[in-house]
Design an enzyme around this catalytic site. Structure first.
Site, PDB file in Angstrom:
ATOM      1  CD1 TRP B 316      28.448  45.410  28.386  1.00  0.00           C
ATOM      2  CD2 TRP B 316      26.862  46.836  29.049  1.00  0.00           C
ATOM      3  NE1 TRP B 316      28.767  46.644  27.880  1.00  0.00           N
ATOM      4  CE2 TRP B 316      27.809  47.540  28.274  1.00  0.00           C
ATOM      5  CE3 TRP B 316      25.772  47.533  29.572  1.00  0.00           C
ATOM      6  CZ2 TRP B 316      27.695  48.898  28.007  1.00  0.00           C
ATOM      7  CZ3 TRP B 316      25.668  48.890  29.313  1.00  0.00           C
ATOM      8  CH2 TRP B 316      26.616  49.558  28.533  1.00  0.00           C
ATOM      9  CG  HIS B 317      23.316  47.277  32.600  1.00  0.00           C
ATOM     10  ND1 HIS B 317      22.895  46.370  31.666  1.00  0.00           N
ATOM     11  CD2 HIS B 317      22.896  48.489  32.162  1.00  0.00           C
ATOM     12  CE1 HIS B 317      22.247  47.011  30.706  1.00  0.00           C
ATOM     13  NE2 HIS B 317      22.236  48.295  30.977  1.00  0.00           N
ATOM     14  N   GLY B 318      26.935  45.684  35.240  1.00  0.00           N
ATOM     15  CA  GLY B 318      27.764  45.721  36.440  1.00  0.00           C
ATOM     16  C   GLY B 318      28.050  44.323  36.937  1.00  0.00           C
TER      17      GLY B 318
END
Lengths: 138, 471
Positions: B316-318
């Site tokens: 989700w963070h990248g």
């Protein structure tokens, strides 16, 4: 260290609504003052502190808006011509002295020894070294 | 638009405050806030605002179908389709190129990359729209028949760009009815100004130090430099992200919305499990309630569920392998704590728990920072003393000494010292009538000073001297 859940309402800092209203009025008055001031004051065109020309009001076109060029120019224009800009820059230099940030911001002019002028792609060193403010977005 | 910009602070905010407080009816306030929020979004993202409107419209219609067909397969299908559409938008914009690129690398193909820019805030608002339709399906919140109000929930400018991820069920009632109290508004103003200070001063200075060490040629990095770099980044990411949450919570409160806390002094955690109860709370809550528990939680195949949740939390963070690795790193640690480490930590003095947690979290930020695998490897070898250019260079020591005061202040700011001061201050204000007046005046003076310093720092960030080059 005690472990407790943060509860901002546990003990309110403000006991009286009037203090809260006062804080809001302060924020509104200061921000509104600078907003109105920035509309009516004459824009500076040159910054002697920074030894450069300041941004001028960009012309609006729909294509520049959707190409993402217009708004950054407006931001630049607004910050370049912000009321009391030189005063705030001086204050910030004082803050920087306390935090000792190593940026080039605390000097008026930085002399850089460099044999390859194209190393920075024609940008100022500030552009190359500044960190992004838009992390954590997206 | 970012909060730490002059255009936000000195154009958008006063207009917004004036409108929101001058308009008489709640309905008008809501429409005004919606218009301002859409303007706020379009300012930074003129192209992809349509995507947010469509994404919200899909969930809006899906929820209407769910509401009409409760208890039937049709409702299930509607939830599935709506969530699927929201996730596919996120997938196309954020992850498709990552998969295409890896596919090309593995199979030596040449599929074209889309190279789309990531619409601002899409990772946050996608999750918010999912909470809406799922909450309606679970009957935790009533269906919203007014599309504009649903859009207000999704696009509300304080939390649109970087969270916290607000669940629909938590905010639904406040859209319909909310009362403004002067005390709430005042606390909101203070919270916003403190958040802005954390961003404009603390996060930015820490970021400059971190960048000096971590962004250069790593073969010149010394052992001390590597640790200073990663510790500065540890400070930067906390101040930057929690500042955004502070500002969001504060602004929300000014307009009468109560958002839940998103950070709770994460760096004082005494286990990794504890850390994740304190860091980005709204994200872990989302994954727990909308993924982990539906998957079976700790009732069936818990290890698999944990694996999925942590791999996706990282992802989700990248869209990069290092984020997946970062997520799985926490999967391993949390699993170990569940199996045996947690009990072991309880049996030793608490201080070791703090040291263990902080060390692993700091190392985790190393994984998080470098999305280039070769740089990641190189950095970690320097960090552990292999291939470092030196133990410490004179330059590193001077940077450390120059920032000593800053580091002390920043580290103290990570601890619940501000809470302690706040409690002492409140006690002082309540001790007598004159003290109460003094305390109230002190708060206003504090706010004025904060606003002044923040403004100077933001103006200072636009300082852009023309540099002379001597060749």
């Amino acid at each position: 260290m005690r472990h407790r859940q943060t509860d901002p309402n546990a003990l309110p800092l403000l006991r009286y609504s009037r203090v809260g209203v006062g804080l809001l009025a302060m924020l509104l008055a200061v921000t509104m003052f600078f907003f109105v001031f920035s509309i009516f004051d004459t824009d500076a065109t040159v910054s002697e502190q920074e030894n450069r020309k300041l941004a001028t009001k960009p012309a609006f076109t729909v294509s520049s808006l959707f190409a993402g060029e217009y708004i950054p120019k407006v931001e630049e224009y607004y910050s370049d011509t912000f009321p009391l800009r030189n005063f705030f820059l001086t204050v910030n230099q004082g803050i920087s002295k306390v935090t000792s940030r190593m940026s080039f911001r605390s000097d008026d002019v930085v002399v850089v020894q460099n044999n390859q002028p194209d190393d920075f792609g024609g940008q100022s060193l500030q552009d190359v070294t500044s960190t992004s403010d838009e992390e954590n977005e997206g | 638009m970012v909060f730490s910009s002059l255009s936000f602070l000195y154009i958008f905010l006063p207009i917004c405050l004036l409108g929101a407080f001058a308009l008489p009816k709640l309905q008008w306030k809501n429409y005004f806030l919606l218009a301002m929020s859409l303007f706020f979004y379009a300012w930074g993202e003129p192209k992809w605002i349509l995507l947010m409107l469509i994404s919200t419209a899909v969930e809006y219609m899906g929820a209407l179908v769910v509401d009409k067909n409760r208890g039937t397969t049709k409702a299930k299908v509607a939830v599935g389709v709506s969530v699927g559409v929201a996730l596919s938008f996120l997938f196309i914009f954020k992850y498709l190129d990552f998969f295409t690129f890896n596919f090309n690398t593995i199979f030596h193909t040449n599929a074209k990359l889309l190279e789309l820019t990531l619409p601002i805030g899409i990772s946050f608002y996608t999750f918010q729209t999912i909470t809406y339709i799922v909450d309606v399906y679970r009957d935790k919140a009533p269906v919203q028949k007014n599309y504009a109000y649903l859009l207000l929930y999704v696009s509300m400018f304080p939390q649109l760009i970087a969270g916290p991820i607000v669940k629909y069920a938590d905010i639904e009632a406040q859209i319909r009815k909310r009362t403004l109290h002067g005390k709430d508004v005042g606390e909101g103003v203070l919270r916003f100004l403190v958040g802005l200070f954390k961003k404009a001063i603390l996060a930015n200075v820490a970021g400059e130090v971190a960048s000096t060490f971590l962004d250069g040629d790593l073969s010149n990095l010394s052992l001390l430099g590597a640790w200073l770099g990663i510790l500065s980044y540890t400070l930067q990411i906390y101040f930057d992200f929690s500042a955004y949450s502070d500002m969001a919570i504060g602004l929300g409160r000014i307009f009468g919305f109560q958002y839940k806390e998103n950070f709770n002094y994460p760096y004082i955690a005494n286990s990794i499990t504890d850390f994740w109860r304190r860091w980005h709370i709204s994200l872990t809550t989302f994954f727990r309630e909308y993924l982990y528990i539906p998957l079976g939680g700790n009732r069936k195949h818990q290890v698999l569920n944990l694996f999925i949740v942590w791999a996706l939390t990282g992802f989700w963070h990248g869209a990069s392998w290092n984020f997946i690795a970062w997520g799985l790193y926490y999967f391993v640690l949390i699993l170990a704590e569940k199996l045996f480490l947690g009990k072991a930590l309880e049996s030793i003095p608490r201080v070791f728990g703090h040291i263990y947690t902080l060390l692993l979290v700091v190392l985790g930020w190393g994984l998080f920072y470098f999305d280039d695998m070769s740089r990641l490897r190189q950095f970690f070898s320097v960090l552990f003393g292999f291939g470092a250019s030196a133990g410490a260079t004179a330059g590193d020591v001077s940077i450390l000494l120059n920032h000593l005061l800053f580091f002390v202040f920043a580290i103290v700011a990570c601890l619940p010292v501000s809470r302690y001061i706040r409690e002492r201050y409140i006690a002082f204000g309540r001790s007598s009538v004159p003290n109460s007046k003094l305390a109230d005046a002190g708060i206003v003076v504090f706010a004025v000073i904060l606003l002044f310093i923040n403004t100077a720092a933001i103006v200072g960030s636009t300082y852009n001297p023309f540099l002379y080059f001597r060749f």
